[in-house]
Design an enzyme around this catalytic site. Structure first.
Site, PDB file in Angstrom:
ATOM      1  N   GLY B 242      -0.277   5.604  -0.410  1.00 42.93           N
ATOM      2  CA  GLY B 242       0.080   4.458   0.422  1.00 42.93           C
ATOM      3  C   GLY B 242      -0.092   4.714   1.914  1.00 42.93           C
ATOM      4  CG  HIS B 243       0.934   1.516   4.618  1.00 41.26           C
ATOM      5  ND1 HIS B 243       0.989   0.258   5.159  1.00 41.26           N
ATOM      6  CD2 HIS B 243       2.093   1.673   3.942  1.00 41.26           C
ATOM      7  CE1 HIS B 243       2.123  -0.305   4.826  1.00 41.26           C
ATOM      8  NE2 HIS B 243       2.820   0.525   4.101  1.00 41.26           N
TER       9      HIS B 243
END
Lengths: 350, 350, 350
Positions: B242-243
Site C-alpha cells: 500500500g501507499h
C-alpha cells in the site's frame, strides 16, 4: 509533477471551500504535504492527535485543522469541521488530472466500426474491437485491449495494460488502473463423466459512474446475468470479484479481498484488506468487515464484523493452537465438572 | 536453454568458490540438477537429511555437501560449509542472464525527451514517456509502459507487460517480472456528503538497488511522501504494498502477501505467503511472520510470530469452531467453578 | 453476443443429449437464462430447491429439471438425471466459441524461426520469440508475449495480455485469461554474507491439455525440475502457484489461492477461494479444502478440511479473541480443578 503549478492564495481557498482563516490570508499555496515534510508554499492538515507534536513543529506555510486544535500552531491556518475532507478538496484543486490530448495514436488498432469520441485519447498499442465505444474526454493508455462492443463512458481513465472483455459496459468518470481485467470468464464448471465441463459465461460486467478500480483487480463477467458494480464503488488493488456479484453503491473494498460468485454486497459497506467473502451470500448495507476476516455466512445486519486469529509468538501459538482443535472436549470436561461439583454442593447442604 | 553451454571442470569451480574437492577434479560440469534427476555433466547438492536416500542413489557427476555427509557418496564432491549457498553460486555461474542485445525496437514508442542508454534494449510495443530514463545494459521487454519522468537504473530487467507510473524511480540491477505495476494510485479516499472523494496520490515509488519483484505484484505510489522499497528486498508474486509503506533492506516477502498503507517493515524480515499486515503498523528488524498470519498490531521485537487457525477435518471443525465465539463464557464458567470449589475445600478443612 | 444465433428445437436438443421431453417439442431455443430472467426462446434449469418459487413463476420457454420436480411446472421441459450438467451442455451448444480468423496481424512481431500454424490467429502487438510454436486453430490476442521456444498447442485461446516465459509448454485446448503469467522465476533465494542471492530458475512450466487458467493467475517455472499442471485442471483468477508444484489432473482451485513451492496436490481435489497451501506439502487425491483455510501440514487422506475463524460482531470478537492466546492456561486450570474435585469426591466417599 514537473509541470508549472497553479498558485492559490489562502484567501482564495477559503473563498472556494469555506472554513475560518486565521493568520496571513495572502500566503501562496502550490502543493499539499505532510506536517513533517511540508515547507514553503505547502499546506498540510491535522486530523489525528497522534501527530500533535508534528503539528507544533511543522514548517508548513498553512495548516488545515479543527476548532479544538486551532491554538496549537501560530501558522496561517484554516479552521473547519472535517480537516481530512477539506484537505482532500484542496489537494484535488492543486493536483488536477493531467489534461487529455485528443487523438488516436497511429500505432493503435481501432476497428472501423468502433466509435471513439473526438476528445478522447487512445494511446499506442491499444486494440479496440468491433462496435466498441469510447466517450468524450476519456484516456485509454498504452496496451489496453477493449473487446467487441465494449462501452467506455466519458472522462474515464484507463491506465496502461487494462483489458475489458467483449460487451462489458463502463460508466462515466471511471478510473481503471494498470492490469485491471474486466469481464474474464467466471469460474463456471459442471462435473460430468470424470471431468469438468466449461459453462459459457454469457453475462457482462457493468461498472457504474465514478467507480475506481485498483491495479491488477479482476471482475468476472456473469454466467447468465450480469456482474454489477454500482456507482461510486471504490476497489483497491488485487481484488477478485466473482461472476454474478453485485456490489452496492459507494462501498469501498481494500486490497487483496476475494468475493466469490453470486454474492451481493450492500451499499456503503467497508471491507478491510485480505478479507474473503464466500459465494451466494448477502451482505447488508453499512456492514464493515475487518481485514483478514473470512465470511462464510450472510450478514444481514449493519455493524462491524471480525474473524481474525490473534497473532502471538510462534512458540506461544504452538502451545495454544492444539487446544482449538479440541475445544468441544474441553467444554465437555467443564460440563462434567459442573455436574459433579453441583452434586458435591448438594450433599454438603443435606 | 538451447544455447550452447559453458563447461567448467570441478577444479575450476573449487578455485572460484572454495571448498574441499574429493574425487575426480577433471569432471566437466555444464548444469545443476536435483539429486534425483541429475545425470552426466550435472552437479547437485545435499542440504537436507530428508534427501539422504537420494544422495546415496544419485547419478549426478558431482555433489555439493557438508563435511558431516561427505562419506555418504563416493561421487566427485565439493565439501563446504553451506551447500545451498554454494550451489546458488554454482548455478549462477552456469546460468548467466542472457546477454542483452542493445537497441530499440522499431515498434517501440519512445518520447523524444526520454533518454535510453546506448547499451539498453527496448522491446517491441514498449511505451516510454517524456523525460524518462533507462540505464546502461537494462532490458525492457515487450509491452512495458514507463510513464513520464520514470527512471530505470542500469542492468535492470523488466519482463513483458510491466507498468511503471510517472515519476517512479527504479535502482540498479532491479528485476521486475511480468505484470508488475509500480506506482498506481494508493487507496486514498475521504468520505464527505455521502460519497468518496479521491485524494490525489502525489508521492512516488522508490525501488532500491538489487530489488526483485515477482509477477503481478503491485506497489502503490505514496499519497504525499514516497513509498520506499529499500535495497536487496525480494518480493514474490501477487503481493500488494500500500501507499507510503517502507520495506527495509534485505527483507523477503513470499507470495500473496498484502501490506496495507503507511506500514513500516524493518530490515532482514521474512514474511510467509498469504500473510496480511494491517496499515499504520511498525514491524521491527529481523521479524519472521508465518504464512497465512494476519497482523493487526505493531511488532516491536525480533522473533517469529504466528496466527493460523489449525486445520482439521470439516466435521471436527464444525464441532469446535462454535466454542471459539463463546470462549469468554467458558472462561467465566471456569472462574465460577474455581470459586465454588475453593469454598467447598474451605469447608472441608474447617 | 450480437451475432445471429443458431436456433435449436427442443426435440433436437433431446436428440443430441438425451433426457425425456415433456410438452411442445417444437419450441425454438436460442439462448440459456436463469429461471428469473428467462423469456421467449430461452431455456433455463432447476437444480436447487432454493429456487422452487422461481421455477413455478418462470417465463422460460423450456426448463431442464430432475424427475422429482417435473410436475412443478407445465412449461415445455427436459427431464434428466443431472440438470446442471445437462444445462452446461446445452449452453455450450448455444454459445460455441467464436470462430478464429486465421492470420497474423501486421503489427505482431513473430521471430523468423517461430512456427505459427496456418489456421492460428495472432493479434496485434503480440511478440513471439525464437523457436516458439503456436498450434492449429489457436488464438493469441492482443499484447500477449510468448518467449523463446514456448510451445502452445492447438485450439488454445490466450486472451489479451498473457505472458508465457521462455521454454514453457502449453497443451491443447488450453484457455489462458488476460493477465496470466506462465513461467516467471520462482522465489528461489539463498542467504549468504548478509544478502539474498538469486538462484537461477531453470525449470519450465508444463500445462496439460484442457487446462483453464483465470485472469491474473501466476504459475512460476521450476527451480531445477518443472512445475506441472496436469490435464483438465481448472484454476480461477489471481491464484499463485509456486515453483516445482504439481497439480493433479482435474483438480479445481477457486480464486486468490496461494500454493507455495514444491507442494504436490493430488487429482480431483477442490480447493476453496483464498485458501493458502504451504510449501513442500503433499495433498492426497480427492481432498476438498474449504475457502480461507490455511494448510501448513500435508493431508494424506481424502476428505473435507477446514480452518476458518468463525466471524462475529467485532465487540464479541474482542471479548473472545484474547482467550485464544491463553488456551493452554485455561486447559491447565481445568486439569487442576479436575484433580482437586476428584480429591474432594474421594474424601466424600471415605
Amino acid at each position: 509533477m514537473n509541470s508549472p503549478r497553479q498558485v492559490y492564495r489562502l484567501s482564495e481557498i477559503v473563498r472556494r471551500f469555506g472554513g475560518e482563516l486565521l493568520g496571513n490570508a495572502d500566503v501562496c499555496i502550490t502543493q499539499v504535504a505532510t506536517l513533517e515534510t511540508a515547507g514553503p508554499g505547502q499546506i498540510s492538515f491535522y486530523a489525528n492527535s497522534r501527530y500533535r507534536k508534528q503539528l507544533e513543529q511543522t514548517r508548513a506555510d498553512a495548516v488545515i485543522l479543527g476548532a479544538d486544535s486551532s491554538a496549537s500552531t501560530r501558522r496561517p491556518r484554516i479552521v473547519c469541521k472535517d480537516p481530512y475532507a477539506y484537505f482532500a478538496r484542496v489537494s484535488a484543486l492543486l493536483n488536477p488530472p493531467l489534461a487529455v490530448a485528443p487523438g488516436t495514436h497511429p500505432l493503435a488498432v481501432v476497428h472501423p466500426t468502433a466509435r471513439v469520441a473526438a476528445s478522447a485519447c487512445i494511446g499506442p498499442f491499444v486494440a479496440i474491437g468491433a462496435g466498441a465505444e469510447v466517450g468524450e474526454g476519456s484516456l485509454v493508455e498504452a496496451s489496453c485491449a477493449l473487446g467487441d462492443n465494449v462501452r467506455i463512458g466519458s472522462d474515464c481513465r484507463l491506465y496502461s495494460g487494462v483489458s475489458v472483455y467483449h460487451d462489458c459496459v463502463v460508466g462515466d468518470r471511471v478510473i481503471l488502473h494498470s492490469g485491471v481485467i474486466i469481464g474474464a470468464d467466471g469460474f463456471g464448471l459442471a462435473w460430468e463423466s470424470g471431468r469438468w465441463h466449461k459453462i459459457p459465461q454469457i453475462g457482462r460486467v457493468l461498472l457504474g459512474d465514478d467507480v475506481e478500480i485498483g491495479a491488477n483487480t479482476t471482475i468476472d463477467r456473469g454466467a447468465l446475468d450480469d456482474t454489477v458494480i454500482e456507482e461510486g464503488v471504490k476497489l483497491d488493488n488485487q481484488i477478485q470479484i466473482g461472476h454474478n456479484c453485485r456490489i452496492g453503491a459507494h462501498t469501498a473494498i481494500a486490497g487483496c479481498v476475494g468475493v466469490a460468485g453470486s454474492t451481493r454486497i450492500g451499499r456503503y459497506c467497508r471491507i478491510g484488506g485480505s478479507a474473503m467473502i464466500g459465494g451466494h451470500l448477502e451482505i447488508a448495507d453499512n456492514v464493515e468487515i475487518s481485514g483478514a476476516t473470512g465470511v462464510s455466512k450472510s450478514i444481514l445486519k449493519a455493524g462491524t464484523y471480525t474473524a481474525v486469529f490473534p497473532v502471538s509468538l510462534h512458540r506461544d501459538w504452538l502451545r495454544n493452537a492444539s487446544h482449538i482443535r479440541h475445544l468441544d472436549v474441553l467444554a465437555g470436561r467443564l460440563r462434567d465438572l459442573e455436574a459433579r461439583l453441583a452434586e458435591l454442593e448438594g450433599k454438603k447442604n443435606e
